[in-house]
Design a protein around this motif. Structure first.
Motif, mmCIF file in Angstrom:
data_model
loop_
_atom_site.group_PDB
_atom_site.id
_atom_site.type_symbol
_atom_site.label_atom_id
_atom_site.label_comp_id
_atom_site.label_asym_id
_atom_site.label_seq_id
_atom_site.Cartn_x
_atom_site.Cartn_y
_atom_site.Cartn_z
ATOM 1 N N LEU A 1 -27.097 -19.802 -17.148
ATOM 2 C CA LEU A 1 -27.721 -20.449 -18.309
ATOM 3 C C LEU A 1 -26.719 -20.480 -19.459
ATOM 4 N N CYS A 2 -26.788 -21.568 -20.247
ATOM 5 C CA CYS A 2 -25.870 -21.703 -21.391
ATOM 6 C C CYS A 2 -26.501 -22.643 -22.405
ATOM 7 N N TRP A 3 -26.588 -22.163 -23.645
ATOM 8 C CA TRP A 3 -27.069 -23.033 -24.731
ATOM 9 C C TRP A 3 -25.864 -23.756 -25.334
ATOM 10 N N LYS A 4 -25.887 -25.091 -25.255
ATOM 11 C CA LYS A 4 -24.814 -25.875 -25.895
ATOM 12 C C LYS A 4 -25.005 -25.887 -27.400
ATOM 13 N N ASP A 5 -26.251 -26.030 -27.825
ATOM 14 C CA ASP A 5 -26.629 -25.930 -29.229
ATOM 15 C C ASP A 5 -28.051 -25.399 -29.271
ATOM 16 N N ASN A 6 -28.689 -25.421 -30.425
ATOM 17 C CA ASN A 6 -30.024 -24.830 -30.569
ATOM 18 C C ASN A 6 -31.087 -25.549 -29.759
ATOM 19 N N LEU A 7 -30.815 -26.782 -29.295
ATOM 20 C CA LEU A 7 -31.847 -27.542 -28.592
ATOM 21 C C LEU A 7 -31.383 -28.054 -27.232
ATOM 22 N N THR A 8 -30.209 -27.686 -26.769
ATOM 23 C CA THR A 8 -29.697 -28.190 -25.498
ATOM 24 C C THR A 8 -29.343 -27.020 -24.594
ATOM 25 N N LEU A 9 -30.020 -26.941 -23.451
ATOM 26 C CA LEU A 9 -29.815 -25.876 -22.483
ATOM 27 C C LEU A 9 -29.167 -26.453 -21.230
ATOM 28 N N ILE A 10 -28.130 -25.776 -20.734
ATOM 29 C CA ILE A 10 -27.449 -26.183 -19.507
ATOM 30 C C ILE A 10 -27.800 -25.168 -18.422
ATOM 31 N N ILE A 11 -28.279 -25.689 -17.288
ATOM 32 C CA ILE A 11 -28.713 -24.830 -16.185
ATOM 33 C C ILE A 11 -27.843 -25.139 -14.971
ATOM 34 N N GLY A 12 -27.251 -24.100 -14.380
ATOM 35 C CA GLY A 12 -26.501 -24.256 -13.146
ATOM 36 C C GLY A 12 -27.022 -23.292 -12.101
ATOM 37 N N TRP A 13 -27.452 -23.788 -10.941
ATOM 38 C CA TRP A 13 -28.038 -22.913 -9.922
ATOM 39 C C TRP A 13 -27.681 -23.482 -8.555
ATOM 40 N N GLY A 14 -27.055 -22.678 -7.744
ATOM 41 C CA GLY A 14 -26.584 -23.190 -6.463
ATOM 42 C C GLY A 14 -25.479 -24.198 -6.690
ATOM 43 N N ASN A 15 -25.724 -25.418 -6.269
ATOM 44 C CA ASN A 15 -24.748 -26.486 -6.549
ATOM 45 C C ASN A 15 -25.367 -27.592 -7.394
ATOM 46 N N SER A 16 -26.383 -27.254 -8.175
ATOM 47 C CA SER A 16 -27.091 -28.233 -9.003
ATOM 48 C C SER A 16 -26.916 -27.898 -10.475
ATOM 49 N N VAL A 17 -26.706 -28.932 -11.278
ATOM 50 C CA VAL A 17 -26.562 -28.784 -12.735
ATOM 51 C C VAL A 17 -27.594 -29.662 -13.417
ATOM 52 N N LYS A 18 -28.317 -29.076 -14.381
ATOM 53 C CA LYS A 18 -29.285 -29.836 -15.190
ATOM 54 C C LYS A 18 -28.975 -29.568 -16.655
ATOM 55 N N ILE A 19 -29.001 -30.615 -17.455
ATOM 56 C CA ILE A 19 -28.832 -30.483 -18.902
ATOM 57 C C ILE A 19 -30.168 -30.884 -19.534
ATOM 58 N N CYS A 20 -30.806 -29.923 -20.206
ATOM 59 C CA CYS A 20 -32.154 -30.115 -20.742
ATOM 60 C C CYS A 20 -32.106 -30.176 -22.258
ATOM 61 N N SER A 21 -32.908 -31.071 -22.824
ATOM 62 C CA SER A 21 -32.975 -31.225 -24.271
ATOM 63 C C SER A 21 -34.392 -30.889 -24.736
ATOM 64 N N VAL A 22 -34.509 -29.968 -25.694
ATOM 65 C CA VAL A 22 -35.812 -29.581 -26.263
ATOM 66 C C VAL A 22 -36.146 -30.550 -27.382
ATOM 67 N N LYS A 23 -37.326 -31.176 -27.285
ATOM 68 C CA LYS A 23 -37.716 -32.198 -28.254
ATOM 69 C C LYS A 23 -39.083 -31.893 -28.842
ATOM 70 N N GLU A 24 -39.322 -32.433 -30.035
ATOM 71 C CA GLU A 24 -40.612 -32.270 -30.710
ATOM 72 C C GLU A 24 -41.606 -33.268 -30.137
ATOM 73 N N ARG A 25 -42.793 -32.771 -29.878
ATOM 74 C CA ARG A 25 -43.836 -33.655 -29.359
ATOM 75 C C ARG A 25 -44.502 -34.374 -30.520
ATOM 76 N N HIS A 26 -44.831 -35.653 -30.337
ATOM 77 C CA HIS A 26 -45.504 -36.436 -31.376
ATOM 78 C C HIS A 26 -46.895 -35.875 -31.627
ATOM 79 N N ALA A 27 -47.328 -35.902 -32.870
ATOM 80 C CA ALA A 27 -48.614 -35.305 -33.239
ATOM 81 C C ALA A 27 -49.765 -35.879 -32.430
ATOM 82 N N SER A 28 -49.682 -37.173 -32.128
ATOM 83 C CA SER A 28 -50.767 -37.815 -31.382
ATOM 84 C C SER A 28 -50.841 -37.342 -29.936
ATOM 85 N N GLU A 29 -49.775 -36.696 -29.436
ATOM 86 C CA GLU A 29 -49.742 -36.276 -28.040
ATOM 87 C C GLU A 29 -50.059 -34.793 -27.864
ATOM 88 N N MET A 30 -50.218 -34.065 -28.960
ATOM 89 C CA MET A 30 -50.310 -32.613 -28.849
ATOM 90 C C MET A 30 -51.571 -32.154 -28.119
#
Length: 848
Positions: free
Chosen positions: A216-245
């Motif tokens: 696991l590695c945080w690129k910044d406060n909202l971007t997480l990089i996941i490496g497991w086995g031979n797979s890499v995922k780059i995840c971005s944490v986003k704010e949900r719109h009020a109408s969707e909460m």
């Protein structure tokens, strides 16, 4: 194998012999780290911008500086240290070990927390802002993910954040977000809302999570990089719109990049918008055909939406790589300095971004000296290891070794600049390899100037083997670069062997010129008939030296010589030139002819001589000379022309002397050219000549035809026609008569046309005069009477008055106008009549 691995001296990765430059450079962390790993093995490490914290299998934690020197040591446990965590300030540390011990303490304070669990604790993570009193929190990971918070009375209160999905094997805390990995996947917890906002399941469940742990590695406060086995995922944490909460967390996670790698991932780190991936590699042994561990790889990749682009890939030589597993490797990094630490049980390797010095090193290693020199020039303010001059000198040596002597010599200009010592050193080096000629074209000639010996050495080299090259250098190099006397003597010595060598003679003349021995230089130039002789005379004002060499100059190039002599008439007189050319009349003629064309009067004393010269060498210009000269003795000219039977010139002289009849007779008898005779008669415009011409032609039918065709506009044709004998056959008589009639008719038509034009012009002028006389004339207070000189108009406009105005604009009072004595009633202006300007009749009589 392990022993050989430990004894390897190189600190850098083994790179393929390719032309692609690596992005990173590598070195082993030595000093204290070497001592530690000789007796112990590294299990984990955490990097802070100020120091490093290394945990070992024997339960020790070492604080190290960036060079690997030990600054502090902690005996935490007798067993393996699983994790070390630091807050952002670097003042607090969390440590957990395989025996279940957890410690959180201040490095610079007495603050400390101890806890022992009944199971191994794999992970500990302190709050990034632990130094602040309201952020005294940390989490531990074993079978449960526990959050410890310090509350009232400084007591630590634990709470379970997650459990039931196997051991917690990795935790990364960034800002208000905690990411952890267990056997099932990766979760992210929002510490503000205490809500779990995502679950990212692992892709390959066949891999043992303890053998192939999640990175696991945080690129910044909202971007997480996941490496497991031979797979890499780059995840971005986003704010949900009020109408969707609704009842959902206010944040969610979106996977923006996802791709697979060729090998198993042991660690991840960001570098700008790219990724650094530490990979565990297995390969089939060529000898035993059994799968074995290979050197780990550190790759830089550019993430793409569903794949990645490899930027660089390096295989790392770490100690004991043959026994290591995927879980034995870790990748830590320092964000501020782009340093990447590859940790293995027996080795710690530091990867750094290559700077401009490293780039130049690589270029020099690949013998790309031109690019290295350019890179050093561009970055001369930032490079520390290299000097432009050293690179340049290496480049010159490289070119010399390759045999590219001309290019090496050319580069000397740019690289050596104004350093005279280096220039002289390089010249001697070129002399040793017999390539002085190559560097000769590029030697400095001004600012700086080398020792005269250097230039003389080069000149002697050319003089021995290449006369043309020697001559070129003498022409191009300023004469003050070398000792002129030495070079002159060397040339004279070579001329003794080859006295007629034109190249050496020409060069010797140039050397004499540099030495201001112009007389000797001029003699050589004249002997060689060299084109620079005139330039030399003009440049150094050598006219006194050529007084007795005029014939040589004229023989060489008469046109240039004459122009030069005439342009410098004040330095070499006309009389002197004529005297020098006395024995060469053909050259004398060329000079006097040019003089006459420039000025008809300057050489008047030689005009009599020129008659004979023209007659002998240039008859076509004799007649123009006789016509233009006003100082030529006609009798002498006539005598010469008659002697040589020059008819045209004799005719001209006879006519000029007034003997037109003899001239005409000569034209008719000698030239038998009726057209020329008629032309001559027209020029003279003498009736007696026409009479002689008719008499001479009357018994020659062809002449009569010519006269009939041309005589009509000058003499009455009847005079000729009446004298033609009866029965004489005249060629083309009919056509000649028709032409006479046509000429006469044309004259009549011309006269009638002229008459019509005259009448039309007279009528037009009469109408114009009439219009002018009918126009009114302005009379105002400024006009005066020409008789009494008082204003023409009375001051009192009510009184009666009478004024007479003439067309010439003269004005009179009626009473002031003199009474005319003529019978005619027409009056004329007395003023204009007296001045004979013509009469002016009155145009207006004003009465009131």
């Amino acid at each position: 194998q392990e022993t050989r691995s430990n004894e390897e001296s190189t600190d850098e990765s083994e790179e393929d012999e390719s032309e692609e430059e690596p992005k990173l450079k590598y070195e082993r962390l030595s000093n204290g780290v070497t001592e530690i790993l000789q007796k112990d093995a590294a299990s984990c490490m955490t990097v802070h911008e100020k120091f490093l914290a290394l945990g070992t299998h024997y339960g020790k934690v070492y604080l190290l500086d960036v060079q690997g020197n030990i600054t502090q040591k902690f005996d935490v446990s007798p067993v393996k240290i699983n994790q070390i965590s630091l807050d952002e300030s670097g003042e607090h540390m969390g440590v957990c070990s395989e025996d279940g011990k957890v410690q959180v303490f201040g490095l610079y304070s007495a603050e400390e927390f101890h806890e022992t669990f009944d199971c191994p604790i794999k992970i500990v993570a302190v709050h990034p802002h632990f130094v602040r009193s309201h952020f005294k929190q940390f989490v531990t990971g074993g079978k449960k993910l526990l959050l410890y918070e310090r509350g009232w009375m400084n007591r630590w209160k634990p709470s379970v954040l997650h459990e039931g999905e196997g051991n917690i094997r990795n935790v990364k805390w960034r800002g208000h977000l905690i990411a952890w990995a267990n056997n099932m996947g990766v979760k992210i917890l929002d510490m503000i809302s205490k809500q779990r906002i995502t679950n990212v399941p692992r892709d390959d469940i066949s891999l043992r999570p303890d053998m192939y742990p999640c990175s696991l590695c945080w690129k910044d406060n909202l971007t997480l990089i996941i490496g497991w086995g031979n797979s890499v995922k780059i995840c971005s944490v986003k704010e949900r719109h009020a109408s969707e909460m609704r009842d959902l967390p206010n944040r969610y996670v979106e996977i923006v990049f996802q791709f697979d790698t060729e090998f198993y991932i042991s660690g991840l780190a960001p570098i700008c918008d790219q990724l650094v991936i530490l990979s565990y590699v297995k390969e089939i042994s060529e000898k035993t055909e059994v799968e074995c561990c290979a050197r780990p790889r550190l790759d830089i990749v550019q993430p793409l939406p569903e794949s990645c682009e490899e930027i660089s890939s390096d295989a790392l030589t770490v100690r004991g790589f043959q026994e290591n597993e995927c879980r034995d490797y870790h990748l830590e990094y320092s964000e501020g300095e782009s340093l990447f630490y590859i940790i293995s049980p027996r080795d710690v390797v530091v990867a750094k971004e290559r700077d401009q010095d490293d780039h130049i090193d690589w270029l020099l290693e690949k013998k790309k000296y031109e690019e290295a020199l350019m890179a050093a020039e561009i970055s001369q303010k930032t490079i520390k290891k290299h000097k432009i001059l050293d690179i340049g000198l290496a480049y010159i040596n490289h070119l010399v070794e390759k045999g590219e002597y001309d290019l090496a010599a050319r580069k000397c200009q740019k690289i050596l600049g104004k350093n005279t010592e280096l220039w002289e050193f390089e010249v001697y080096k070129f002399k040793e390899i017999g390539q002085l000629k190559s560097i000769s074209r590029y030697l400095p000639r001004r600012d700086p100037v080398l020792k005269p010996l250097i230039y003389e050495m080069v000149l002697h080299e050319f003089l021995e083997s290449d006369y043309e090259g020697f001559a070129t250098l003498i022409k191009e190099w300023p004469g003050d670069l070398y000792n002129n006397t030495i070079i002159v003597q060397a040339v004279v010595d070579h001329l003794k062997k080859d006295p007629q060598n034109r190249t050496l003679l020409r060069t010797l003349a140039e050397l004499y010129t540099y030495d201001q021995r112009y007389g000797r230089a001029l003699e050589i130039y004249l002997t060689l008939r060299h084109k620079d002789v005139f330039q030399l005379i003009h440049k150094h004002n050598l006219f006194s030296s050529i007084r007795d060499k005029i014939v040589l100059l004229m023989d060489f190039d008469s046109e240039k010589a004459v122009d030069m002599l005439l342009d410098n008439e004040d330095k070499i007189s006309i009389d002197r030139v004529v005297e020098e050319l006395e024995n060469r009349p053909e050259l004398q003629h060329v000079y006097l002819h040019k003089l006459f064309k420039r000025d008809h009067h300057k050489g008047q004393r030689y005009h009599e001589k020129q008659i004979s010269l023209y007659a002998e060498y240039d008859r076509p210009n004799l007649l123009p000379f006789l016509r233009d000269s006003t100082h030529c003795p006609l009798e002498k000219a006539l005598e010469i022309c008659q002697q040589r039977n020059f008819v045209e010139e004799t005719v001209y002289l006879l006519s000029r002397m007034g003997n037109s009849r003899s001239a005409l007779k000569m034209i008719m008898e000698e030239l038998q050219d009726v057209d020329k005779a008629i032309e001559f008669a027209k020029e003279q415009d003498d009736g007696e000549l026409w009479e002689d011409l008719i008499l001479y032609s009357i018994d020659k039918p062809p002449f009569i035809t010519g006269l009939l065709n041309n005589i009509g506009t000058h003499v009455d044709p009847i005079l000729l026609i009446h004298r033609i004998k009866e029965g004489m056959e005249i060629p083309n008589l009919r056509d000649s008569l028709v032409k006479i009639l046509q000429d006469y008719n044309l004259q009549i038509l011309l006269r009638e046309g002229c008459k019509k034009i005259l009448v039309a012009d007279s009528l037009s002028l009469l109408k114009k005069m009439h219009r002018t006389q009918m126009k009114g004339v302005l009379v105002d207070e400024e006009n005066i009477c020409e008789s009494c000189l008082s204003p023409i108009l009375p001051s009192d406009a009510s009184k009666s008055f009478s004024v007479v105005v003439f067309h010439c604009r003269h004005m009179f009072h009626r009473e002031c106008l003199p009474v005319s004595n003529t019978v005619s009633s027409v009056q004329f202006c007395n003023i204009c009549s007296a001045k004979h300007r013509g009469p002016g009749s009155a145009v207006l009589e004003m009465k009131k």
